[in-house]
Design a protein around this motif. Structure first.
Motif, mmCIF file in Angstrom:
data_model
loop_
_atom_site.group_PDB
_atom_site.id
_atom_site.type_symbol
_atom_site.label_atom_id
_atom_site.label_comp_id
_atom_site.label_asym_id
_atom_site.label_seq_id
_atom_site.Cartn_x
_atom_site.Cartn_y
_atom_site.Cartn_z
ATOM 1 N N SER A 295 0.827 -1.210 0.000
ATOM 2 C CA SER A 295 0.000 0.000 0.000
ATOM 3 C C SER A 295 0.861 1.260 0.000
ATOM 4 C CB SER A 295 -0.940 0.002 1.212
ATOM 5 O OG SER A 295 -0.197 0.027 2.420
ATOM 6 N N ILE A 296 2.188 1.089 0.063
ATOM 7 C CA ILE A 296 3.122 2.206 -0.064
ATOM 8 C C ILE A 296 4.147 1.846 -1.137
ATOM 9 C CG2 ILE A 296 2.856 3.087 2.291
ATOM 10 C CD1 ILE A 296 5.253 1.491 3.145
ATOM 11 N N ASP A 297 4.846 2.866 -1.627
ATOM 12 C CA ASP A 297 5.806 2.671 -2.710
ATOM 13 C C ASP A 297 7.031 1.922 -2.188
ATOM 14 O OD1 ASP A 297 7.401 2.759 -4.928
ATOM 15 O OD2 ASP A 297 7.477 4.945 -5.082
ATOM 16 N N MET A 298 7.202 0.674 -2.605
ATOM 17 C CA MET A 298 8.298 -0.140 -2.108
ATOM 18 C C MET A 298 9.654 0.389 -2.569
ATOM 19 S SD MET A 298 6.780 -2.335 -0.279
ATOM 20 C CE MET A 298 8.222 -3.325 0.070
ATOM 21 N N SER A 299 9.702 0.975 -3.747
ATOM 22 C CA SER A 299 10.972 1.481 -4.264
ATOM 23 C C SER A 299 11.453 2.710 -3.513
ATOM 24 C CB SER A 299 10.836 1.808 -5.754
ATOM 25 O OG SER A 299 9.885 2.844 -5.957
ATOM 26 N N ALA A 300 10.570 3.322 -2.696
ATOM 27 C CA ALA A 300 10.940 4.524 -1.950
ATOM 28 C C ALA A 300 11.302 4.222 -0.497
ATOM 29 C CB ALA A 300 9.796 5.536 -1.989
ATOM 30 N N LEU A 301 11.259 2.962 -0.095
ATOM 31 C CA LEU A 301 11.578 2.614 1.282
ATOM 32 C C LEU A 301 13.050 2.863 1.581
ATOM 33 C CD1 LEU A 301 9.664 -0.770 1.755
ATOM 34 C CD2 LEU A 301 8.989 1.484 2.604
ATOM 35 N N GLY A 302 13.333 3.248 2.824
ATOM 36 C CA GLY A 302 14.708 3.448 3.245
ATOM 37 C C GLY A 302 15.415 2.119 3.439
ATOM 38 N N PRO A 303 16.740 2.122 3.452
ATOM 39 C CA PRO A 303 17.498 0.869 3.578
ATOM 40 C C PRO A 303 17.213 0.117 4.873
ATOM 41 C CG PRO A 303 18.937 2.786 3.827
ATOM 42 C CD PRO A 303 17.630 3.292 3.331
ATOM 43 N N GLU A 304 16.953 0.849 5.961
ATOM 44 C CA GLU A 304 16.670 0.168 7.224
ATOM 45 C C GLU A 304 15.345 -0.589 7.154
ATOM 46 O OE1 GLU A 304 15.500 4.539 7.665
ATOM 47 O OE2 GLU A 304 17.048 3.338 6.713
ATOM 48 N N THR A 305 14.350 0.009 6.472
ATOM 49 C CA THR A 305 13.065 -0.672 6.320
ATOM 50 C C THR A 305 13.201 -1.875 5.395
ATOM 51 O OG1 THR A 305 12.011 1.497 6.524
ATOM 52 C CG2 THR A 305 10.625 -0.332 5.814
ATOM 53 N N LEU A 306 13.985 -1.737 4.340
ATOM 54 C CA LEU A 306 14.214 -2.861 3.433
ATOM 55 C C LEU A 306 14.857 -4.033 4.176
ATOM 56 C CD1 LEU A 306 15.534 -1.105 0.175
ATOM 57 C CD2 LEU A 306 13.322 -2.229 0.506
ATOM 58 N N LEU A 311 14.266 -9.540 6.857
ATOM 59 C CA LEU A 311 14.233 -10.480 7.971
ATOM 60 C C LEU A 311 12.837 -11.084 8.146
ATOM 61 C CD1 LEU A 311 16.362 -8.519 10.608
ATOM 62 C CD2 LEU A 311 17.108 -10.347 9.084
ATOM 63 N N LEU A 312 11.803 -10.244 8.049
ATOM 64 C CA LEU A 312 10.436 -10.738 8.187
ATOM 65 C C LEU A 312 10.087 -11.700 7.061
ATOM 66 C CD1 LEU A 312 8.585 -7.448 9.201
ATOM 67 C CD2 LEU A 312 9.201 -9.358 10.694
ATOM 68 N N MET A 313 10.499 -11.373 5.839
ATOM 69 C CA MET A 313 10.206 -12.236 4.697
ATOM 70 C C MET A 313 10.915 -13.576 4.822
ATOM 71 S SD MET A 313 10.063 -9.716 1.351
ATOM 72 C CE MET A 313 11.829 -9.329 1.398
ATOM 73 N N LEU A 393 19.322 -8.139 -2.649
ATOM 74 C CA LEU A 393 19.003 -8.980 -1.494
ATOM 75 C C LEU A 393 17.505 -9.016 -1.250
ATOM 76 C CD1 LEU A 393 19.887 -10.635 0.982
ATOM 77 C CD2 LEU A 393 20.113 -8.470 2.233
ATOM 78 N N PHE A 394 16.870 -7.867 -1.351
ATOM 79 C CA PHE A 394 15.425 -7.794 -1.151
ATOM 80 C C PHE A 394 14.701 -8.674 -2.164
ATOM 81 C CE2 PHE A 394 11.185 -6.025 -1.396
ATOM 82 C CZ PHE A 394 10.887 -5.698 -0.088
ATOM 83 N N GLU A 395 15.125 -8.609 -3.421
ATOM 84 C CA GLU A 395 14.477 -9.388 -4.479
ATOM 85 C C GLU A 395 14.670 -10.886 -4.249
ATOM 86 O OE1 GLU A 395 12.113 -8.122 -7.823
ATOM 87 O OE2 GLU A 395 13.192 -7.036 -6.262
ATOM 88 N N ALA A 396 15.886 -11.275 -3.861
ATOM 89 C CA ALA A 396 16.181 -12.694 -3.655
ATOM 90 C C ALA A 396 15.411 -13.253 -2.459
ATOM 91 C CB ALA A 396 17.681 -12.893 -3.467
ATOM 92 N N VAL A 397 15.387 -12.515 -1.346
ATOM 93 C CA VAL A 397 14.664 -12.983 -0.164
ATOM 94 C C VAL A 397 13.172 -13.045 -0.449
ATOM 95 C CG1 VAL A 397 14.090 -12.464 2.238
ATOM 96 C CG2 VAL A 397 16.414 -12.118 1.419
ATOM 97 N N SER A 398 12.652 -12.089 -1.201
ATOM 98 C CA SER A 398 11.241 -12.088 -1.562
ATOM 99 C C SER A 398 10.881 -13.313 -2.389
ATOM 100 C CB SER A 398 10.892 -10.808 -2.329
ATOM 101 O OG SER A 398 9.517 -10.789 -2.671
ATOM 102 N N ALA A 399 11.771 -13.686 -3.304
ATOM 103 C CA ALA A 399 11.521 -14.869 -4.133
ATOM 104 C C ALA A 399 11.601 -16.141 -3.299
ATOM 105 C CB ALA A 399 12.517 -14.927 -5.287
ATOM 106 N N PHE A 400 12.656 -16.279 -2.487
ATOM 107 C CA PHE A 400 12.809 -17.481 -1.671
ATOM 108 C C PHE A 400 11.676 -17.605 -0.655
ATOM 109 C CE2 PHE A 400 14.225 -19.371 2.341
ATOM 110 C CZ PHE A 400 14.524 -20.658 1.904
#
Length: 458
Positions: A295-306, A311-313, A393-400
């Motif tokens: 519901s928010i722009d994922m590409s605009a998230l800060g590195p700490e949120t990513l 970790l959650l994913m 890293l975000f893309e890989a963890v999201s896929a796994f």
């Protein structure tokens, strides 16, 4: 009852001793059928047919209930293509839970008599003769949950609100059903090009979707146990206690981190009011449990949120459900093992139950193999692309983790990287389930012991 074994012929040479192979073959077959259907010209809006990689990627993402896409779902695929995707999501989600139910029975029959009786009492499954009733309950519960969420979403889409125009009833019904099925199965596919960003402050859309994601991600053992003993928490299984407790903690931690990290970001939570920030933060935390809506722009998230989302994913949701990741039970068992070791305890206990050493080894194996798979994928993607480490890293963890959240680089990746993500999605969906079952089914007692010798650790 002895362990389940299927044989053909007198010699028994073709005995089916590895049911996990059928799981991988079944998911691969579903991906293959979905790919063929999505390659048909009628599956795209243009009528020219999709590319092989796009069709394969979308079919894998749908069957593995991930949600990563290389093309805009609502704009690229025709109604036929969208229905195919919806069917693949439903098949993938129900397949995961019913297979988990089957493995629960198979594993129970490989236990000793005392543990088998305990497992049967906890799962309310008396044997393979009872698997039909268990599967029927899973299907009915899934369809009923999807119907409830679809009804709420359809009503909201038809009436409009939160700055969004009202849809015609037939279109609202179609959108409601699609998003309800996608949410309960933790798929994250959306017919909107911006996912659910248009409803960031709309609780009548965000909350039903989030609840469907959470319930679907708890897993059928925990959900059915809660349904039986919701008034008596003292009678909950250890699995239920771990799943509910860790899920609640991770949802809270994810919400707090998202709000604190993004509260001043003008491209995410900055413009929202206090209640809007709370709703958006909670929604993002729930989606990181392997749903894929945003519901928010994922590409605009800060590195700490990513990183927190990574970790959650990776942890994911509950066992026996539609969520991915290494599972909250794996994470919790490892955490309890570490805590027990720090306290010098020789046994690992949760409440008044002892966690067997076999479970501890399984959790360690699943976690380390997951880390290894992600590490190899990240290293390879960094070679293939010029994107930064945090995005890759975000893309890989999201896929796994079969999450489906993306920082906006999926469509820009080369075909070779798409094929790598396809493999990672397949491993992430089939791997933890089959690995955990295979490890449990292969347990055997060694008839001798080697002399013990301590080594230096750390």
């Amino acid at each position: 009852m002895p362990a389940v074994t299927f044989s053909r012929g007198r010699s028994g040479a073709n005995r089916f001793r590895h049911p996990t192979r059928v799981v991988a073959a079944g998911f691969a077959a579903a991906v293959g059928v979905g790919t063929v259907l999505l390659l048909l010209p009628v599956a795209t809006e243009s009528g020219t047919g999709a590319g092989l990689v796009d069709a394969l990627f979308t079919a894998t993402s749908a069957v593995c209930v991930t949600g990563l896409v290389t093309v805009d779902t609502g704009g690229y695929w025709s109604t036929f293509g969208e229905v195919v995707i919806l069917a693949l999501i439903q098949v993938g989600g129900l397949g995961i839970m019913t297979l988990a139910a089957l493995f629960t029975v198979l594993v129970a029959h490989r236990l000793g008599l005392r543990r088998r009786l305990l497992a049967q009492a906890e799962t309310k499954t008396l044997g393979l003769s009872g698997i039909g009733g268990l599967v029927r309950n899973i299907v009915l519960f899934s369809l009923a949950s999807e119907a409830v969420v679809a009804t709420v979403l359809t009503a909201r889409f038809a009436t409009g609100g939160a700055g969004q125009p009202a849809m015609p009833f037939d279109r609202a019904l179609y959108h409601g059903v699609f998003h309800a099925v996608s949410a309960f199965n933790n798929a994250g596919f959306s017919l909107n090009s911006d996912s659910l960003m248009g409803y960031v402050t709309d609780p009548l859309v965000s909350l039903p979707v989030a609840v469907a994601v959470i319930v679907g991600g708890l897993g059928f053992p925990a959900v059915f146990d809660l349904a039986r003993n919701w008034r008596r928490p003292s009678r909950w299984m250890v699995l239920t206690r771990i799943t509910v407790g860790v899920t609640a903690v991770l949802l809270l931690v994810g919400t707090v981190i998202t709000i604190l990290a993004e509260r001043s970001n003008p491209d995410t939570l900055g413009p929202l009011s206090g209640p809007g920030k709370l709703l958006a933060g909670f929604f993002h935390s729930a989606m990181a449990r392997t749903a894929g809506f945003n519901s928010i722009d994922m590409s605009a998230l800060g590195p700490e949120t990513l990183f927190a989302t990574d970790l959650l994913m990776f942890i994911g949701g509950g066992s026996g459900g539609t969520a991915g990741g290494i599972k909250v039970t794996t994470f919790a068992v490892l955490a309890v093992v570490i805590w027990s070791e720090m306290r010098g305890e020789t046994r690992v206990n949760v409440g008044r139950r002892r966690i067997p050493e076999g479970n501890q080894r399984q959790a360690l194996a699943i976690a380390l193999l997951g880390i290894g798979a992600v590490a190899v994928a990240v290293f390879t993607l960094l070679i293939m692309t010029r994107h930064s480490l945090d995005l890759v890293l975000f893309e890989a963890v999201s896929a796994f983790g079969t999450v489906g959240l993306s920082a906006g680089i999926t469509a820009d990746l080369p075909p070779a990287a798409h094929l790598l993500l396809i493999a990672l999605m397949f491993i992430g969906r089939v791997g933890p389930l089959t690995l955990a079952s295979a490890l449990a089914l292969r347990q055997r007692t060694r008839r001798f012991e080697y002399p013990e010798e301590r080594t230096i650790v750390g």
